[in-house]
Design a protein around this motif. Structure first.
Motif, PDB file in Angstrom:
ATOM      1  N   GLY A   1      82.380  34.018  28.674  1.00  0.00           N
ATOM      2  CA  GLY A   1      82.557  34.739  29.691  1.00  0.00           C
ATOM      3  C   GLY A   1      82.852  35.401  29.172  1.00  0.00           C
ATOM      4  O   GLY A   1      83.033  36.691  30.248  1.00  0.00           O
ATOM      5  N   SER A   2      83.578  35.919  27.801  1.00  0.00           N
ATOM      6  CA  SER A   2      84.081  37.131  28.143  1.00  0.00           C
ATOM      7  C   SER A   2      83.153  37.388  26.287  1.00  0.00           C
ATOM      8  O   SER A   2      83.342  36.501  25.512  1.00  0.00           O
TER       9      SER A   2
ATOM     10  N   ARG B   1      86.288  38.857  32.291  1.00  0.00           N
ATOM     11  CA  ARG B   1      84.966  38.076  32.691  1.00  0.00           C
ATOM     12  C   ARG B   1      83.867  38.267  32.981  1.00  0.00           C
ATOM     13  O   ARG B   1      84.210  39.125  34.796  1.00  0.00           O
TER      14      ARG B   1
ATOM     15  N   VAL C   1      81.232  36.532  35.561  1.00  0.00           N
ATOM     16  CA  VAL C   1      80.594  36.456  36.642  1.00  0.00           C
ATOM     17  C   VAL C   1      79.447  36.127  37.085  1.00  0.00           C
ATOM     18  O   VAL C   1      79.148  37.550  37.714  1.00  0.00           O
TER      19      VAL C   1
ATOM     20  N   VAL D   1      78.755  36.251  25.878  1.00  0.00           N
ATOM     21  CA  VAL D   1      79.474  35.894  27.076  1.00  0.00           C
ATOM     22  C   VAL D   1      78.296  34.579  27.816  1.00  0.00           C
ATOM     23  O   VAL D   1      79.189  34.366  29.254  1.00  0.00           O
TER      24      VAL D   1
ATOM     25  N   GLN E   1      82.195  41.803  37.011  1.00  0.00           N
ATOM     26  CA  GLN E   1      83.538  41.824  35.293  1.00  0.00           C
ATOM     27  C   GLN E   1      83.936  41.539  36.160  1.00  0.00           C
ATOM     28  O   GLN E   1      84.933  42.942  37.375  1.00  0.00           O
TER      29      GLN E   1
ATOM     30  N   ARG F   1      80.019  30.885  36.754  1.00  0.00           N
ATOM     31  CA  ARG F   1      79.556  31.111  35.394  1.00  0.00           C
ATOM     32  C   ARG F   1      77.851  31.020  35.250  1.00  0.00           C
ATOM     33  O   ARG F   1      77.141  31.008  35.965  1.00  0.00           O
TER      34      ARG F   1
END
Length: 135
Positions: free
Chosen positions: A75-76, A86, A88, A71, A132, A94
């Motif tokens: 981001g995943s 993802r 954020v 993450v 998410q 980000r």
């Protein structure tokens, strides 16, 4: 008098459907199951060597590291990536290092992830000011 919103994520400025919309619970839970299964396979096969209790403990540690690293960089997690999700920041940018650490630790505690707000976000995401979204 409070303001009622027509759909989840409206107050966050996210679209109702499609890319960038809040991920639905079923998809988020499925991603979590995939990530946990991956961590269990790694723990059981490489570290615990047949000890189920040790595998569970190692899996939690691996899950924390997996969540933090993946993450924090892309981001995943692998499960989220497979399901098109993802993580954020609330503004769509980000997620910063401090927020990733906070979110990962809270997720490993489990209880914050089981408490959801009206947006459908877990307490771990709300406290880390994360969301998410669908890719």
């Amino acid at each position: 008098m409070g303001v009622e919103f027509g759909y989840r994520g409206e107050q966050l400025g996210l679209p109702e459907q499609g890319p960038g919309s809040i991920a639905r619970p079923g998809r988020r839970i499925a991603a979590l199951v995939i990530d946990w299964a991956l961590c269990m396979v790694i723990a059981y096969g490489l570290l615990a060597q047949g000890d189920r209790q040790a595998a569970g403990n190692w899996a939690l540690a691996i899950f924390l590291v997996l969540s933090f690293l993946t993450v924090g960089t892309i981001g995943s997690t692998p499960g989220k990536r497979l399901l098109g999700l993802r993580v954020v920041a609330e503004g769509g940018t980000r997620l910063g290092l401090g927020r990733v650490i906070l979110r990962s630790v809270l997720l490993c505690l489990a209880i914050p992830a089981l408490i959801w707000d009206r947006d459908g976000r877990g307490l771990h995401d709300r406290l880390a000011r994360a969301v998410q979204v669908r890719i």
